[in-house]
Design a protein around this motif. Structure first.
Motif, PDB file in Angstrom:
ATOM      1  N   SER A 189      -2.223   7.917  -2.176  1.00 20.88           N
ATOM      2  CA  SER A 189      -3.043   8.208  -1.090  1.00 20.88           C
ATOM      3  C   SER A 189      -4.187   7.262  -0.729  1.00 20.88           C
ATOM      4  O   SER A 189      -4.563   7.164   0.426  1.00 20.88           O
ATOM      5  N   TRP A 190      -4.931   6.835  -1.561  1.00 21.33           N
ATOM      6  CA  TRP A 190      -6.009   5.909  -1.370  1.00 21.33           C
ATOM      7  C   TRP A 190      -5.726   4.823  -0.504  1.00 21.33           C
ATOM      8  O   TRP A 190      -6.374   4.420   0.216  1.00 21.33           O
ATOM      9  N   ALA A 191      -4.486   4.128  -1.251  1.00 20.16           N
ATOM     10  CA  ALA A 191      -4.087   2.823  -0.506  1.00 20.16           C
ATOM     11  C   ALA A 191      -3.180   3.197   0.834  1.00 20.16           C
ATOM     12  O   ALA A 191      -2.606   2.200   1.581  1.00 20.16           O
ATOM     13  N   GLY A 192      -2.615   4.325   0.995  1.00 14.83           N
ATOM     14  CA  GLY A 192      -2.128   4.647   2.164  1.00 14.83           C
ATOM     15  C   GLY A 192      -0.620   4.335   2.158  1.00 14.83           C
ATOM     16  O   GLY A 192       0.275   4.426   2.908  1.00 14.83           O
ATOM     17  N   ILE A 193      -0.007   4.182   0.765  1.00 13.07           N
ATOM     18  CA  ILE A 193       1.174   3.867   0.675  1.00 13.07           C
ATOM     19  C   ILE A 193       2.335   5.138   0.563  1.00 13.07           C
ATOM     20  O   ILE A 193       3.409   4.965   0.637  1.00 13.07           O
ATOM     21  N   GLY A 194       1.888   6.260   0.266  1.00 16.40           N
ATOM     22  CA  GLY A 194       2.416   7.481   0.022  1.00 16.40           C
ATOM     23  C   GLY A 194       3.494   7.494  -0.942  1.00 16.40           C
ATOM     24  O   GLY A 194       3.531   6.892  -2.148  1.00 16.40           O
ATOM     25  N   ILE A 195       5.016   7.628  -0.657  1.00 18.13           N
ATOM     26  CA  ILE A 195       5.792   7.590  -1.326  1.00 18.13           C
ATOM     27  C   ILE A 195       6.889   6.198  -1.289  1.00 18.13           C
ATOM     28  O   ILE A 195       7.668   5.997  -2.096  1.00 18.13           O
ATOM     29  N   LEU A 196       6.191   5.502  -0.469  1.00 18.88           N
ATOM     30  CA  LEU A 196       6.936   4.183  -0.279  1.00 18.88           C
ATOM     31  C   LEU A 196       6.980   3.428  -1.581  1.00 18.88           C
ATOM     32  O   LEU A 196       6.073   3.353  -2.317  1.00 18.88           O
ATOM     33  N   ARG A 197       8.056   2.749  -1.534  1.00 20.18           N
ATOM     34  CA  ARG A 197       8.240   1.801  -2.642  1.00 20.18           C
ATOM     35  C   ARG A 197       8.266   0.312  -2.237  1.00 20.18           C
ATOM     36  O   ARG A 197       8.137  -0.630  -2.780  1.00 20.18           O
ATOM     37  N   LEU A 201       5.078  -5.871   8.759  1.00 22.56           N
ATOM     38  CA  LEU A 201       4.518  -5.164   9.913  1.00 22.56           C
ATOM     39  C   LEU A 201       4.125  -3.743   9.530  1.00 22.56           C
ATOM     40  O   LEU A 201       2.752  -3.342   9.872  1.00 22.56           O
ATOM     41  N   GLU A 202       4.655  -3.063   8.556  1.00 27.78           N
ATOM     42  CA  GLU A 202       4.294  -1.885   7.948  1.00 27.78           C
ATOM     43  C   GLU A 202       2.918  -1.992   7.227  1.00 27.78           C
ATOM     44  O   GLU A 202       2.162  -1.122   7.219  1.00 27.78           O
ATOM     45  N   ILE A 203       2.872  -3.028   6.405  1.00 28.45           N
ATOM     46  CA  ILE A 203       1.717  -3.159   5.471  1.00 28.45           C
ATOM     47  C   ILE A 203       0.615  -3.463   6.520  1.00 28.45           C
ATOM     48  O   ILE A 203      -0.516  -2.765   6.018  1.00 28.45           O
ATOM     49  N   ARG A 204       0.688  -4.209   7.439  1.00 25.74           N
ATOM     50  CA  ARG A 204      -0.333  -4.397   8.442  1.00 25.74           C
ATOM     51  C   ARG A 204      -0.929  -3.191   9.230  1.00 25.74           C
ATOM     52  O   ARG A 204      -2.143  -2.835   9.429  1.00 25.74           O
ATOM     53  N   GLY A 205       0.056  -2.076   9.474  1.00 26.98           N
ATOM     54  CA  GLY A 205      -0.027  -0.756   9.991  1.00 26.98           C
ATOM     55  C   GLY A 205      -0.625   0.000   9.048  1.00 26.98           C
ATOM     56  O   GLY A 205      -1.938   0.712   9.521  1.00 26.98           O
ATOM     57  N   ILE A 206      -0.512   0.089   7.637  1.00 30.69           N
ATOM     58  CA  ILE A 206      -1.382   0.872   6.867  1.00 30.69           C
ATOM     59  C   ILE A 206      -2.548   0.464   6.617  1.00 30.69           C
ATOM     60  O   ILE A 206      -3.497   1.284   6.485  1.00 30.69           O
ATOM     61  N   ALA A 207      -2.558  -1.049   6.470  1.00 31.09           N
ATOM     62  CA  ALA A 207      -4.057  -1.392   6.284  1.00 31.09           C
ATOM     63  C   ALA A 207      -5.258  -1.295   7.286  1.00 31.09           C
ATOM     64  O   ALA A 207      -6.290  -1.235   7.030  1.00 31.09           O
ATOM     65  N   ALA A 208      -4.409  -1.051   8.621  1.00 27.24           N
ATOM     66  CA  ALA A 208      -5.419  -0.920   9.754  1.00 27.24           C
ATOM     67  C   ALA A 208      -5.586   0.414  10.026  1.00 27.24           C
ATOM     68  O   ALA A 208      -6.546   0.841  10.912  1.00 27.24           O
ATOM     69  N   GLY A 209      -5.132   1.250   9.290  1.00 24.72           N
ATOM     70  CA  GLY A 209      -4.936   2.887   9.639  1.00 24.72           C
ATOM     71  C   GLY A 209      -6.799   3.298   9.186  1.00 24.72           C
ATOM     72  O   GLY A 209      -7.387   2.636   8.218  1.00 24.72           O
ATOM     73  N   LYS A 210      -7.350   3.908   9.954  1.00 23.85           N
ATOM     74  CA  LYS A 210      -8.841   4.135   9.647  1.00 23.85           C
ATOM     75  C   LYS A 210      -9.306   4.543   8.498  1.00 23.85           C
ATOM     76  O   LYS A 210     -10.385   3.886   7.919  1.00 23.85           O
ATOM     77  N   ARG A 211      -8.795   5.575   7.883  1.00 23.26           N
ATOM     78  CA  ARG A 211      -9.058   5.885   6.463  1.00 23.26           C
ATOM     79  C   ARG A 211      -8.812   4.789   5.680  1.00 23.26           C
ATOM     80  O   ARG A 211     -10.066   4.534   4.596  1.00 23.26           O
ATOM     81  N   VAL A 212      -7.512   4.288   5.382  1.00 25.96           N
ATOM     82  CA  VAL A 212      -7.394   3.058   4.499  1.00 25.96           C
ATOM     83  C   VAL A 212      -8.470   2.115   4.637  1.00 25.96           C
ATOM     84  O   VAL A 212      -8.969   1.335   3.716  1.00 25.96           O
ATOM     85  N   ALA A 213      -8.662   1.479   5.783  1.00 23.18           N
ATOM     86  CA  ALA A 213      -9.426   0.441   6.238  1.00 23.18           C
ATOM     87  C   ALA A 213     -10.783   0.492   5.777  1.00 23.18           C
ATOM     88  O   ALA A 213     -11.528  -0.308   5.400  1.00 23.18           O
ATOM     89  N   ARG A 214     -11.441   1.903   6.018  1.00 21.81           N
ATOM     90  CA  ARG A 214     -12.843   2.275   5.580  1.00 21.81           C
ATOM     91  C   ARG A 214     -12.655   2.009   4.035  1.00 21.81           C
ATOM     92  O   ARG A 214     -13.790   1.542   3.394  1.00 21.81           O
ATOM     93  N   ARG A 215     -12.024   2.585   3.425  1.00 22.34           N
ATOM     94  CA  ARG A 215     -11.852   2.672   1.908  1.00 22.34           C
ATOM     95  C   ARG A 215     -11.767   1.307   1.431  1.00 22.34           C
ATOM     96  O   ARG A 215     -12.663   0.760   0.539  1.00 22.34           O
ATOM     97  N   PHE A 216     -11.018   0.318   1.790  1.00 19.01           N
ATOM     98  CA  PHE A 216     -11.115  -1.093   1.378  1.00 19.01           C
ATOM     99  C   PHE A 216     -12.306  -1.655   1.904  1.00 19.01           C
ATOM    100  O   PHE A 216     -12.931  -2.552   0.851  1.00 19.01           O
TER     101      PHE A 216
END
Length: 184
Positions: free
Chosen positions: A37-45, A50-65
């Protein structure tokens, strides 16, 4: 106990701490979130760049990092190699850094003699976190805790250590048999 003391110490010095664990129960004990949850990866393996950049740019994830200098991941034995590497990739993207985990200090805590990474039925068992590219690039300093504080019963501690080392002898078996069916 040790991680909670470290968190208190760090927060008292205004160090940005990401408090996570691989399981919800462990995360709750630390007052944090699951690493998934914290890193925004959910159940992904796995994920594309492109998906990584999208996860990292998410508001909550970006704020946490952005607020995190030190990332704690407890119960590491349950986190598989792919997900540790995925977390590393998100961290690098969120921190805009090529350093392992985006340059954050990472505290990995766990006992690889305990639970292995979770596998879905019919799938091959996942690799332990120490097989990941993230682990190899991080090159962590390993610290072993050698003193046992949870169990004060020497006989029980001997049984637990024998099981852990796969060195169960007749004395250990007899000790367990004596407690079978709820007898003390």
């Amino acid at each position: 106990y040790l991680l909670n003391k470290f968190v208190q110490f760090s927060q008292g010095r205004r160090v940005g701490i990401g408090i996570t664990a691989s399981t919800g129960i462990a995360a709750t004990h630390l007052g944090g979130l699951t690493i998934h949850s914290w890193a925004g990866i959910g159940i992904l393996r796995a994920a594309s760049d492109l998906e990584i950049r999208g996860i990292a740019a998410g508001k909550r994830v970006a704020r946490r990092f952005a607020k995190t200098d030190v990332l704690i991941i407890d119960e590491l034995s349950v986190l598989d190699a792919d997900r540790l590497s995925l977390t590393d990739r998100v961290a690098r993207a969120a921190k805009e850094s090529t350093q392992p985990f985006g340059g954050m200090q990472v505290i990995l805590c766990g006992d690889f003699f305990q639970l292995p990474p979770v596998a879905k039925e019919g799938e091959p068992p996942p690799r332990f976190a120490y097989h990941s590219t993230a682990w190899k690039e991080l090159n962590p300093k390993i610290c072993y805790l050698t003193e046992q504080f949870r169990q004060g019963d020497d006989a029980l501690l001997r049984v637990l250590n024998a099981i852990r080392r796969a060195e169960v002898d007749e004395e250990v078996k007899n000790h367990l048999r004596a407690r079978q069916n709820g007898s003390v």
